[in-house]
Every structure is written in structure tokens, then in C-alpha cells.
Design an enzyme around this catalytic site. Structure first.
Site, PDB file in Angstrom:
ATOM      1  N   TYR A  25       2.753  -7.350   2.079  1.00 59.95           N
ATOM      2  CA  TYR A  25       2.390  -7.536   3.499  1.00 59.95           C
ATOM      3  C   TYR A  25       1.316  -6.556   3.959  1.00 59.95           C
ATOM      4  CZ  TYR A  25       4.737  -3.843   6.330  1.00 59.95           C
ATOM      5  OH  TYR A  25       5.092  -2.677   6.942  1.00 59.95           O
ATOM      6  N   ARG A  26       1.125  -5.451   3.268  1.00 66.71           N
ATOM      7  CA  ARG A  26       0.056  -4.477   3.515  1.00 66.71           C
ATOM      8  C   ARG A  26      -0.237  -3.849   2.169  1.00 66.71           C
ATOM      9  NH1 ARG A  26       2.558  -1.062   8.567  1.00 66.71           N
ATOM     10  NH2 ARG A  26       0.616   0.096   8.637  1.00 66.71           N
ATOM     11  N   HIS A  72       3.083   9.610  -0.963  1.00 61.11           N
ATOM     12  CA  HIS A  72       3.725   8.355  -1.383  1.00 61.11           C
ATOM     13  C   HIS A  72       2.743   7.203  -1.233  1.00 61.11           C
ATOM     14  CE1 HIS A  72       4.490   6.426   2.628  1.00 61.11           C
ATOM     15  NE2 HIS A  72       4.290   7.660   3.020  1.00 61.11           N
ATOM     16  N   TYR A 132      -0.792   3.792   2.866  1.00 68.97           N
ATOM     17  CA  TYR A 132      -1.787   2.762   2.562  1.00 68.97           C
ATOM     18  C   TYR A 132      -3.218   3.291   2.678  1.00 68.97           C
ATOM     19  CZ  TYR A 132       2.304  -0.293   3.125  1.00 68.97           C
ATOM     20  OH  TYR A 132       3.541  -0.880   3.016  1.00 68.97           O
ATOM     21  N   ASP A 135       9.433   3.397  12.006  1.00 69.49           N
ATOM     22  CA  ASP A 135      10.233   4.564  11.642  1.00 69.49           C
ATOM     23  C   ASP A 135       9.528   5.902  11.842  1.00 69.49           C
ATOM     24  OD1 ASP A 135      12.980   4.051  10.793  1.00 69.49           O
ATOM     25  OD2 ASP A 135      12.059   2.607   9.457  1.00 69.49           O
TER      26      ASP A 135
END
Lengths: 542, 542
Positions: free
Chosen positions: A491-492, A410, A91, A150
Site C-alpha cells: 500500500y506504500r 526500520h 518509507y 500510531d
């Protein structure tokens, strides 16, 4: 609300302010050299891009220094972009929304201030990583587990502030936070909840105190800098079962979610399961480059996905979950899960059962299978066994080996939807078609809560290839728009799309954005905190 | 912060505004006659007291009417005091903090807007009582239970807004609320969370959306009027066990809390237990007047408490709790509880085990023992069996029969502390000594959460006796001060003491109060919403 916000370069940090900051922090903690700044860019942006580079990085080591930084910024009116560890790489990582910001790294505030064994909580500063908290619990040999995401390198506070999720019974990270200290825009300290009384011993054990609860408005926002937080811990269970279930057909995701929902609603499964599709398992855990599966143009075709399923034996969907408790109870819970999942044709279950007190030694000593498709499920299991027991790993970074360039990156698109099997199937089929149409591979991780799921889809690319990187960034923007048309917010999101996602919240002429703007004006009238975070801008910029 | 706020009479409601309100609502829904207003006073204040009487009560029946009321109040600048059902009688009921307010009753907004069987939630308006929600679930024959407090007549929303607690696995009522609609001070609508996107189906299933979460600041505050709320429901379990454990000595509360804490932390017990002392059980559940136990001066002496223990057989402490789940699991959980509590010398356990699908019929048909000390434990068990299964009762109102005047009232003092056995014992001994010193009986209900407990102590009195009523009100104020000196804030309080409790939160020169004030100024600049609620006043009054 207009569709686009003005996004000027941040107001520059005046030289006089830099002098004050050097006096405050020491010259070495006011970094302006390009080599240092490069470490705080958007980690997966192409190296030629400058949209999210700070002008200076400040490295305070105490709350008092943070307060003083805020006061200096308030006097000179330049913006601060704060991050705790800045590890949310998909993000944007530590990078500011606006180039030219003064970034405030809280990595130097790294103290674990308290651990209560009886009441099962810790109090941490924002620089404390999941791995630090875990190490300290081990060092003291306490029968307590942290709830972790994670990847174990992130900040406990930073993750909570971004609505992070974990995979123990305390996986609702905003929900397991209890009591914060916040530096406000005038540099003064607020303590939320019971901490509003000096010295109150219930600060980190009771979430609702007297009067309004402010914790929620400091998350995913830019109204203050959180410098302390209470964080509940999981008591070590007698028995820990890390389990998984595989289903063979893409459409079985519907039956799988329908089967798991009652088990979550009644507390049989206390943690948040994740369902991975074959592309995620094959891509993130095989440790082989993409060419192993497919060397042609465009996204993975069905035969390549079939090859993944065949070589990894991960099924069309692979769902992990865990159970915690006394032996007699978790064994019955496992039996209930086996009965529910066993009703899905072709479903296969597997489980590792450990004594809670042996988990750390067992999993630290465990050697996951070597890279290669045949070891993918074993490697995913090892990572899941650790994460669901609060043992931090960095295994998931392996998914970047998908790009054998050594420069894998990513970006994530993560829509939220009610926990309904048919909805998940429809959404997944839609996403697969959109990813395919745009030439990307649809790698999905459905984080499953009792009433909703978040589908974390990852777009993988080679950050050294500017064209590919640009296409990935553009595709995320396209997904956000297409998802909004189907009713999905996320959500983000990445810095680049914070405004676009805020724009999705359109009820009553964007009442939520106008409300947040009103709070922003009241709590940070100078607009010094993280301009543009989650689409909230100071009125001077908007 | 000064110790006392100016508390003038509320700005009067202008005649022109009343005319507009009558046009809006109809004359019958704008009540100014003394007989009507009397129903909205502080229910346990002496009838001659006027400090908390509204000047007018408005009875809207739709969200649009509430919005228009707010706009009228904003134009004419008079204050509104909003309540949902107004049933928190021990803290002032529907009455306004300031006399002369326009009270807004939301009892007329009584629609249950949605119930999702699969996702286990309901969406309610503020007039919906726990008993209404229960009745609707039964009418539709759904296998879902509401989480309810001990009295079933309150509003689902109102209880949540005041940080209410329930006794199913979803007993954290603010925590089981998901998604609100709020009328803001300009009369516009905000929808929180996922409701920020028009029509989003995840509004009531995902608590954290994108950006800051505002729900917490609308609770125990005066920043808006909540007109809709999502409320999660408990799936009917296969087996429900309503259980209790009695211990014989006052000091056994320490061992009892130490024994229950691990069972709560690891999820063996999923609901919030309550530990009652003998005075509460004898006083609230015997159905005999106080003279039965003691007819002398001052508070109950030890022999009278001994008589209560002997005649009711309730022990020195009587703790209720419940278990929910498949038979094989709850039976093991019960065994774990029996082992833990059985280690306390003299502890006695009891349990009622029911099939979830039979609970409603079984408990509706159950006839609790008739009044009399020998039936007290049976009556408490019946009330607990119902409440912990989400079946609303009004049994607890019986405690007012303690005053055989027929005019019994109570006020509550409810300090918060960490869940520590020795702390609970010290606190209880201190409270007993203070109650005794002031001539009141120490009736305690310890609501127990995994890391903290709230001791709801009730002061019972005859509201027809002005002197006794005054002494009770004064005593609550005295307790708040003495408690603050020992570090205890409270979780709710009577109108009369809202400022005093806010004052306890003294960290950094009352940073919390100053922060709340800042929010108040931004969100309600005209100061029209509930002046003085939780000690938050508009700047024009402060």
C-alpha cells in the site's frame, strides 16, 4: 513497460532560479548548506549514501509562496519534491526520489483554518501535525477527537495523501478527507468538490459535488500540491473502551480474523483493529535491546520468540480494538466481542473503559510501566488507549531501541490481502520463512479493515552499520519481488522501490501506469512535481 | 468561461460506421427505427421536442463489443452517449445531451460476475439492476442486503456513476463502490485500484491501492465507460427497525435536523434518513389526483396543505430512518432516538421491528393500504421498510398519479447544504416561496447525511401538456439560477441544465471546469464520450 526506468540526477536548479527564490522567500528559507540538507535525507539510509539528498530545501509559509515557487520551477524547468512534514520515515521521510531535487517543505504552512464543532470537521494546512490539531481541540475544549495514526508527529494532510490509516471510527483517512485546495503545475489554484463554488459553505461537509471528484488522483501521486484539506472529526463518545484480545498459537491468527470480520462488517467494532505478533510486541514495546532475547546469528529462533511470549505475556498474537458510544450500547458491543473472541481456545480479553469526557485527563496522567519485558503489554496498551482516542504519542519510536546502537532504523513492507483467516495464516507463515531465510526478524502488525488487511512488517536495523543497512534495503526489494509473485502489491513503499511496486500492476500491459502517465502529461507537462513518486515519471525522464 | 456553450447537433454517425456496427453487433442491435428510438428519449419531455433524441441506439452484450464500438467511434469520430439502464427519469433518463448522438445502452451487459458471502461484496456489469442483484441474493439465500435507492429499476453501476444515494448503512454509493473496469477512449481496458494487478483477489475489498485512485474521476463525467464494478453489501442484521418521526409545524424541521445530526455523527443511526414534507407525502403516496386537494389556480394554498396533513396524518414533516444490529443494541439505539426526537414538542415516533432473516418474507407478504389519503403514511412506511432493507420497489412511481392524465412527469432540483437546522428552515421557506410564485407545489425530500443534506424537490407536471411541460423545464432553470445566487449548487441535474450547473462552480475563474476540460482532452482527445455530460465538452465543440 520496461523493467527499469532511466533515473538521471534531477535537472539542477539554476542559479537564476535560486536568486528568484531567495527574493520570494528570503535567503533563510532557501537552504543549501549541508547541515540543513542533512535534515531532509532519507532518515534511515546510511549516512554515506547520497541517492536521496535534495540540492536545496525551500520553506514557504503561505499558499501564495507555494504558487510562486511552482511558477519559478515551471519557468526554469527544475523539479520540486514536496513533503508536508516528511515523517513517513520507514518509507524515506522527507527525502526526494531523485537526488538534486529542490525539496519543498510545507512545514511552514501550519494554520488550522477552521474548526466546526457542530459539523465535526477541521480545515488544515499541510504543516499541521496530528499533535497540533489535537492540541488545538484541547485548547478550545471541544468534544471532538482527531483520527490519528500510531505516531503523532506527522502531517494530517501528508498522511492522507499517502493513504494513511487511523484508529478511530474515521480511520479511513482518505475517506474522512473532504474538500481540497491544490496548487496546479501552472501555479493556479483548484478547489475540489463543493469548493469549486467560491465561498460554498458545504466544501468540507459533502464529498461528492457535481462532476468528477478529483481528490483521489491527488493522493499518492505528483499532479499537484495540496495546500488545504477538510478533515472530519470524531464526536467525543459517552464511553470509550480500549480493548485487546490475546491468542496463544501462531495459527490462531486465522480464527481471530474470522471472528473479527463479522464484527467489523456489521459495525460492532467501528475502528480498525491491529493484530501484532509477539516479535513486534517484544521488539517494539519491551524497551530492551535485541540481545536480551537472542545474541546469536541470524533471525530470532523459536525459543527466543517463546521467551518473548513468556516474559511479556503478549500471546502469539495481540489484537487491539476500541468501542465508542453510549454506555448501554458499548457494553453490549463489548459483550458481543467477548462472545466471539471467547470462542477461540485460550483467548484472553482485556479492556479499559473510560468516560469520553475524562479520556484526555485520564490518559495524560497515566504512567505506563517502565521499560522491561514485563511492562511491554502495559506500554502497548497505553499507546493503544491514546491512539484509538486520537491522542498523539511518539511511543512507537521506542521500537528503534531494539537497536541499542542509538541509530536504529526500520523499513516497512506492507502487503494488502482480503480479510480471510487462512490467507492471513498462509501469508504470515510465508513471510516468517522469508524473513528467517534472510536473517531478519518477522515483526508483523496486521491493520484490519472490514474486507481487507494490510500487514505492516518492519525490518529493523542499525543505520550506522552500512552492511546491515544495505542488507535491509536489499531485503525490502527482494520481498517486493517475492510478494508480487504470490500476488501481493503493497500500500506504500520506500522511495527506492516506487518503480518496482508500480511494476507489479501489470493488468493489460500496465494499463494503470500508462493511465497515470497520461494524467501526468496533461496536468504537469513540464514534469516539475515530484518526479518518480509512486513510479510516475515525467515523459522527459521516463 | 462564457455563459453559453455552442451546442451544435452531434456529428452524424457515418453510414460506413453503421455498417461496421451492424457487422459487430448484428443488425438488430443497431436501432435506428423511430419506434425504437422513442424509447430512449427524455421520458418527460413533451413528445414534440427533439433536443435529446439519439440517432441510433447500440445494444452491445459484452465488454469486447463495447471496446469495439469505442474503436469504431474513434476512427469515424462520432459521439457516443452511454447509459447503463437510463432510469434517472427526473434528470433526462437514457437520452443524450445532444440530439443525433449514438446512444450506447449497456442494458445487455447484465451479468452478476461474483458474490462473496464472507467478504460481503458483489461484482456487477452495468446492466445489472438493483432488482436483479436483490433477486440473485435471494435466489442464493445469502444473508446479504444490497444498498438501494428509492426506485429499484436502476443500474447498480449507473446509479453509482451519478453519485446516487441509498438507504442502508452503505448508502454512500460512490463510497461503497470498490474497484472498476473502464473502457478508455482508445478501446483499451483500465482496471482501477488493486485490479491493476492481473488476478489480484483484493480488487473489490480494498479501495485505495498504490498510486492515484481514479474511480472518482469516472463518476459524473465522460472520460470512460465503466463495464465492471465491485459493490459492497450489507450483512443481514439480527434485528432491523424501520422507524419514523413526525413533527407538526413547518419550522420543526430545524429542531428535527438538530436532533438527528448527533445521532448520525456518532453512528447511532447508520443509514441516511429522509425528511419529507406534507406535500410530498400527500402528493406521492395518497394515490389520489391533485384535484382531491385543490382544484384552483396556482400552487397548493395553505388550507390544501392543511387538508393533506389532516387526511394523511403525516405531520408537517415525516422523517424515516432505520437501525440495524443485534437486538440488545438496536433497542438501545431506538431508545436514544426516541429520547432525542421526543424532546421536540408534538413529535410522534413509530417503528416496525423485524428479525433480519424474516424481513424478506414479512415485507413481501405485507399488503400496503389501498390508495386514499388515509393510507398514505402506511404506503410510505411500506416503501421505506422495503428500501431501507435493500428490497427494491417501484412504489415511488405512484407520485406520477398526482397527474391523473396518465402522463405525469417530474423534474428534480436538488441543492446541497450543510446539515444545520436553521439553514434547512430558511432554505425550505425560500423554496416554498419560489415554487409558489411560479405556480408549482413545493414537494421536498431532504436526504440527510451526517454533515450535509440534499433537498430533492420534485416539480410534477403533465407531459401531455406542452405549455405546462415547458413551464416546468423553465422553472428548473430558474431555480438553478436563483439557487446559485444563494450559494446552492445541485448534486445532479437534467441534461438541459448541465452547463448551467457547471457554471455555478466559479472559484478562480471556473478552475474546476478548466481542470475537467484538461482531463477530457487527455483522456478522450477525439471527444467521443458523452459530449456535454455535466457540462464537460470536447474541445472541438466547446
Amino acid at each position: 513497460m520496461s523493467k527499469s526506468f532511466a533515473q538521471p540526477q534531477a535537472r539542477p536548479v539554476p542559479e537564476a532560479a535560486l536568486d528568484e527564490l531567495r527574493t520570494l522567500l528570503g535567503a533563510g528559507a532557501v537552504r543549501t548548506d549541508p547541515a540543513s540538507l542533512a535534515g531532509f535525507r532519507d532518515p534511515y539510509a546510511h549516512r554515506s549514501w547520497r541517492e536521496h539528498e535534495p540540492a536545496v530545501v525551500l520553506e514557504p509559509v503561505s499558499v501564495e509562496q507555494v504558487q510562486e515557487i511552482v511558477r519559478i520551477a515551471g519557468r526554469h524547468l527544475f523539479p520540486l519534491w514536496t513533503f508536508s512534514q516528511g515523517r513517513n520515515y520507514g518509507y524515506g521521510g522527507p527525502a526526494p526520489r531523485q537526488a538534486g531535487c529542490a525539496a519543498v517543505s510545507l512545514r511552514g504552512l501550519g494554520r488550522i483554518l477552521e474548526i466546526s464543532e457542530d459539523l465535526a470537521y477541521a480545515v488544515v494546512e499541510p504543516g499541521v501535525r496530528f499533535s497540533d490539531l489535537y492540541a488545538e481541540l484541547r485548547r478550545r475544549n471541544l468534544p471532538l477527537w482527531p483520527s490519528i495514526p500510531d505516531l503523532g508527529w506527522g502531517s494530517v494532510i501528508g498522511n492522507t495523501m499517502d493513504h494513511g490509516v487511523g484508529f478511530t471510527p474515521l480511520g479511513d483517512h482518505p475517506g474522512r478527507a473532504c474538500g481540497m485546495e491544490v496548487v496546479l503545475a501552472d501555479g493556479s489554484l483548484l478547489r475540489t468538490g463543493m469548493g469549486g463554488q467560491a465561498g460554498n459553505p458545504a466544501w468540507h461537509v459533502r464529498r461528492h459535488a457535481y462532476g468528477p471528484s478529483a481528490e483521489g488522483i491527488f493522493m499518492q501521486s505528483n499532479f499537484g500540491i495540496v495546500t488545504k484539506m477538510g478533515c472530519w472529526l470524531v464526536p467525543e463518545p459517552e464511553i470509550y473502551i480500549s480493548a485487546d484480545v490475546r491468542v496463544e498459537r501462531e495459527e490462531d491468527i486465522a480464527a481471530l480474523l474470522e471472528a473479527v470480520r463479522p464484527l467489523l462488517l456489521d459495525g460492532t467494532i467501528q475502528n480498525y483493529p491491529i493484530a501484532y505478533n509477539a516479535t513486534l510486541v517484544g521488539g517494539a514495546f519491551s524497551g530492551v535491546p535485541r540481545e536480551h532475547w537472542y545474541a546469536g546469528e541470524g533471525s530470532l529462533p523459536n525459543p527466543a520468540i517463546g521467551k518473548m511470549m513468556a516474559e511479556t505475556d503478549c500471546g502469539a498474537w495481540f489484537m487491539r480494538f476500541a468501542l465508542y458510544g453510549p454506555a448501554v450500547i458499548v457494553d453490549e458491543q463489548y459483550a458481543a466481542c467477548a462472545a466471539a473472541f471467547g470462542a477461540i481456545p485460550g483467548a484472553r480479553m482485556s479492556a479499559r473503559r473510560m468516560r469520553g469526557c475524562d479520556v484526555h485527563d485520564t490518559l495524560s496522567a497515566a504512567v505506563p510501566p517502565p521499560p522491561g519485558p514485563a511492562g511491554a503489554v502495559g506500554r502497548l496498551r497505553h499507546q493503544s488507549d491514546c491512539t484509538q482516542a486520537g491522542i498523539p504519542t511518539l511511543d512507537l519510536l521506542d521500537n528503534l531501541s531494539w537497536e541499542d546502537s542509538g541509530a536504529g532504523g526500520h523499513l516497512d513492507y506492507s502487503p494488502i490481502a482480503p480479510l480471510d483467516g487462512q490467507e492471513a495464516l498462509r501469508q504470515s507463515q510465508w513471510l516468517r520463512s522469508v524473513f528467517t531465510e534472510h536473517g531478519f526478524d518477522y515483526a508483523a502488525s496486521l491493520m484490519i479493515t472490514p474486507r481487507a488487511f494490510i500487514n505492516i512488517t518492519s525490518v529493523w536495523f542499525n543505520t550506522a552499520d552500512e552492511g546491515q543497512t544495505r542488507r535491509a534495503y536489499d531485503f525490502i526489494g527482494r520481498l517486493i519481488g517475492l510478494g508480487a509473485d504470490r500476488g501481493y502489491p503493497v500500500y506504500r513503499t520506500h522511495l527506492e522501490y516506487m518503480d518496482a511496486v508500480a511494476e507489479i500492476f501489470d493488468f493489460n500491459e500496465h494499463a494503470q501506469a500508462r493511465f497515470n502517465q497520461r494524467l501526468k502529461g496533461a496536468l504537469d507537462p513540464g514534469g516539475i512535481f515530484s518526479p518518480g513518486k509512486q513510479g510516475i515519471w515525467p515523459s522527459s525522464v521516463r
